[in-house]
Design a protein around this motif. Structure first.
Motif, mmCIF file in Angstrom:
data_model
loop_
_atom_site.group_PDB
_atom_site.id
_atom_site.type_symbol
_atom_site.label_atom_id
_atom_site.label_comp_id
_atom_site.label_asym_id
_atom_site.label_seq_id
_atom_site.Cartn_x
_atom_site.Cartn_y
_atom_site.Cartn_z
ATOM 1 N N SER A 134 -4.229 10.155 -2.854
ATOM 2 C CA SER A 134 -3.431 9.545 -1.789
ATOM 3 C C SER A 134 -3.936 8.143 -1.473
ATOM 4 O O SER A 134 -5.110 7.952 -1.154
ATOM 5 N N ALA A 135 -3.042 7.157 -1.566
ATOM 6 C CA ALA A 135 -3.451 5.782 -1.244
ATOM 7 C C ALA A 135 -3.826 5.664 0.226
ATOM 8 O O ALA A 135 -4.685 4.864 0.599
ATOM 9 N N LEU A 136 -3.198 6.472 1.070
ATOM 10 C CA LEU A 136 -3.499 6.398 2.501
ATOM 11 C C LEU A 136 -4.917 6.899 2.764
ATOM 12 O O LEU A 136 -5.670 6.282 3.534
ATOM 13 N N ASP A 137 -5.288 7.991 2.117
ATOM 14 C CA ASP A 137 -6.659 8.475 2.259
ATOM 15 C C ASP A 137 -7.656 7.497 1.642
ATOM 16 O O ASP A 137 -8.771 7.332 2.152
ATOM 17 N N LEU A 179 -10.107 16.168 0.571
ATOM 18 C CA LEU A 179 -9.557 14.828 0.373
ATOM 19 C C LEU A 179 -9.163 14.541 -1.072
ATOM 20 O O LEU A 179 -8.310 13.705 -1.320
ATOM 21 N N ARG A 180 -9.813 15.219 -2.012
ATOM 22 C CA ARG A 180 -9.556 14.974 -3.435
ATOM 23 C C ARG A 180 -9.745 13.506 -3.789
ATOM 24 O O ARG A 180 -8.846 12.859 -4.336
ATOM 25 N N ALA A 240 0.826 -1.210 0.000
ATOM 26 C CA ALA A 240 0.000 0.000 0.000
ATOM 27 C C ALA A 240 0.864 1.265 0.000
ATOM 28 O O ALA A 240 0.421 2.319 -0.421
ATOM 29 N N PHE A 241 2.108 1.146 0.475
ATOM 30 C CA PHE A 241 3.003 2.309 0.521
ATOM 31 C C PHE A 241 3.921 2.356 -0.691
ATOM 32 O O PHE A 241 4.812 3.184 -0.773
ATOM 33 N N GLY A 267 -2.015 12.711 -10.922
ATOM 34 C CA GLY A 267 -3.427 12.890 -10.615
ATOM 35 C C GLY A 267 -4.011 11.779 -9.768
ATOM 36 O O GLY A 267 -5.218 11.702 -9.604
ATOM 37 N N SER A 326 -9.459 12.089 -8.700
ATOM 38 C CA SER A 326 -9.270 13.046 -7.611
ATOM 39 C C SER A 326 -10.423 14.044 -7.513
ATOM 40 O O SER A 326 -10.362 14.964 -6.716
#
Lengths: 482, 482
Positions: free
Chosen positions: A354-357, A327-328, A146-147, A351, A183
């Motif tokens: 964020s994978a974390l969001d 958050l986009r 995921a990172f 574009g 996004s």
């Protein structure tokens, strides 16, 4: 191995990196003093910054300890540095930095006293605690990949949760493989229409049918991408999709079926069916902008048109109204044959959200936090809408609120020819609010929805404590009954 | 108020929204049963989903309680639903959904047994605990407007912290007003070169000088934007920037001065000065791609060329190598006169980074967590590089590792003509690694760096436990000494 170029050397403070450049020739002490002076003068070393011990500095720079100690002592004598027993050497307070550069940005626009512009949810209602808790669970459980660089389609976890959520709450028929995370709505429009890898380039797709009223920002984005737009007139049943048959070159229609933006009506069931029939019969495509489909107050939301034919509709949604535009994160639910083309347009990394969001949102929806937040905001916005309607009934009963009880905005009808003067009065009162004229497509004909003047009132925008005063200000500037 | 179109009705489960559509004519019980069957059949109601109590459903749909109770009972009898004392009515397990649509995505590429492709940090090293703690502090302290639509330039908090950090760690001279947050290097390139609102459109700016070796992805992005690229040959002092004088139409040069990508040398100090002289004398601009400037192992990092003249350099950095590409956060440090143009190109919302992640990153840097993480990864990558060099010295001493001890990758020189066969052997062994040929600009002349074959080895990519095996696999496939 290549050699490091001469003329550069650097050091590290105990807690953080500090870059210094020493010339390669000349005395080391003078060079170090000059480099430190420059770092202080330019503001790179702010007053109060603690320097590394001279032994550390000397080792890092490859110079003698005495040399570094002497340089520190002289700069203390000159007033650049301060040495205190037990707290080491710090940059002196009087050595205020001279900013090396100063951009002359325009001063930010003054915030209005009252803000009833549409387009955003109440920022003070963001569910911080629930979001942080979901983030903790999501990031703790996330696999290492995921990172890493990730998947252009968006996190699988989020797409799986969205497929369930959109089916349940909006009647969308999809599986996770047909969803592409984007996004926001503008990003989706760009993927479809703008640039060399656009999915529906203007040269192939012809003009795009849009509703006669809509967001000027979207029209501008399309125009810059070279897309011609054809306005569909509106009436009390929504966009007149029957007019599509008069434009044989149109293959794509962008609609807001659940809640016409901004005029506020839903697309009639017969027209929902008709636009799907048009798409089936003409190789057409419907772009469904479901920008606030979760917010309906008089009864439960109408399902998405996408449910009628998933192969003929691109369904577009975001969290920008339901949660936060900060958050986009948005989503495209695509016909099977468009998925790979959208992914190609999305390209490598650019574009992506964020994978974390994305992981946090998946967890937030999956744990029920999102439904809970939407229900809470639905109650709150409904109360605001009710308050607006009641205030108008009491103070300006001649002003009609058009559209269904839904969404985050309402349209107030004004007598023809009065919109501009009302907007002037609002500006004078410190009330930010939009007129309906800005939303009107410039090619809208006289047969469209009567070109009445109006105000688009975003009742979700202010924080709770500022809302009543904003409505009072609005009532103050409305013209009296003619 | 406009009426809701006929033919639609919906309900809500106690915990979440559920959309159902009932036809407007015919018996209510049969209609409800059909709607529930369709929802189950299509997968919108998954096995195990708990339905709302029939009383709630009846109230939501505006039908008689008995009707809803009867519909439930019949569906239980038919096997669609299961009723259990105390746990309500749920969708039966045997009612497995038939997916209404199924996209036929290509199967994801099989993960290689060993991955030494360059371009990403060790995803297993993401500082989850520190990041979550920074996120908690940042989101708790954030003003409400942080959850609103935001600032195209990026959060002020992050720009202020970055201005300090980049000055201290990379010798960058800036203030927060000259920094624009972007979602990564590719986004920055697009803002500068691609689309109708590009800052440096190809028609005005002429060809772009690039290094003879670089990322094919960047060359492709530029080519699609219509930008012609002119390769600058490389030698042991880095890019031959003196060649710029032979291209009077070139006004812009894209360089990797700290650590040429991928060949690995730094730009010599004399050439750093020379390229700034060229820019000053020719109205030129240097784009400085500082993609891994924080990772130097033999001594401290070289400062940014930007520090030599902030009005002639666009400095570009990201967290993609230092922290994670999953965050999609980067920055542009701009000459004063370009800030407004970049903001105009960035447009309204599209391509913005998550404001929540921006705030978290600002707090992570400001609290020292970022420096600590970079130092930790510097040690770890240095050990990996040392291990690679030692393994090669022991098993393939004829293979030269070129470039400085820095970054997240190394280049292994191969005998001319052997690269393709080595890559084939790697693929056969399940080892993913790139050849140098892919990085070479197609117009690179014979006078460039000798066109030796080589491998680009990303030693940061695998998790710790998989690294030694990957290096062993690499040594296994390297050709023996000729």
């Amino acid at each position: 191995m290549t050699e490091t170029p001469a003329g550069t050397a650097t050091t590290t403070t105990s807690g953080s990196d500090l870059h210094l450049e020493l010339p390669t020739t000349g005395g080391r002490r003078a060079a170090l003093m000059a480099a430190l002076r420059e770092a202080i003068r330019s503001g790179r070393l702010a007053p109060g910054t603690r320097l590394p011990p001279y032994r550390t500095l000397a080792a890092d720079l490859g110079i003698a300890r005495n040399t570094a100690a002497d340089a520190y002592a002289e700069l203390v004598a000159e007033g650049w540095l301060t040495a205190r027993q037990g707290s080491g050497t710090t940059v002196a307070d009087r050595a205020a930095p001279v900013a090396p550069t100063r951009a002359r940005r325009a001063a930010p626009p003054r915030r209005p006293a009252h803000d009833l512009r549409q387009g955003q949810p109440d920022a003070s209602s963001f569910p911080r605690v629930g979001w942080l808790a979901a983030g903790r669970r999501a990031l703790t459980a996330a696999p290492s990949e995921a990172f890493g660089p990730g998947d252009p389609q968006g996190r699988r976890e989020l797409r799986a949760v969205l497929a369930d959520y959109l089916a349940r709450a909006r009647g969308v028929r999809t599986d996770p493989e047909r969803i592409v995370i984007c996004s926001g709505f503008a990003h989706a429009l760009r993927l479809l229409f703008d640039g060399a890898s656009a999915v529906l380039p203007a040269r192939d797709s012809g003009p795009l049918a849009v509703e006669a009223y809509g967001l000027a920002f979207h029209r501008g984005l399309l125009a810059r991408a070279g897309v011609t737009t054809v306005p569909l007139p509106l009436d009390e049943d929504g966009a007149q999709v029957g007019r599509l048959s008069g434009h044989p070159d149109v293959r794509t229609a962008l609609l807001t079926p659940a809640h016409q933006f901004p005029t506020g009506g839903p697309l009639h069931a017969a027209r929902r069916a008709a636009v799907i029939d048009w798409a089936r019969g003409n190789g057409g495509l419907v772009l469904e902008d479901d920008y606030d489909g979760e917010f309906r107050y008089d009864r439960q939301p109408i399902g998405a048109v996408q449910g009628l034919d998933p192969e003929r509709v691109v369904y577009l949604g975001t969290v920008s109204k339901s949660l936060s535009p900060a958050l986009r994160i948005g989503w495209m639910v695509l016909p099977d044959d468009l998925v790979d083309r959208v992914l190609a347009a999305k390209g490598e990394r650019e574009g992506w959200s964020s994978a974390l969001d994305q992981l946090t949102l998946a967890e937030f929806i999956d744990s029920g936090g999102y439904d809970k937040h939407v229900r809470r905001m639905r109650r709150r916005y409904r109360e605001r809408r009710d308050h607006l309607v009641e205030a108008l009934a009491a103070r300006a009963p001649h002003i009609e609120v058009s559209g269904i009880a839904a969404g985050l905005h309402a349209v107030l009808r004004l007598a023809p020819g009065t919109e501009r003067s009302v907007l002037k009065a609002a500006a004078y009162r410190g009330l930010a609010v939009d007129g309906l004229a800005d939303y009107r497509h410039p090619q809208t004909g006289p047969d469209a929805m009567p070109p009445t003047d109006g105000l688009v009132v975003g009742y979700a925008t202010p924080p709770d404590h500022a809302y009543q005063a904003a409505v009072t200000a609005l009532c103050d500037i409305l013209p009296p009954s003619a």
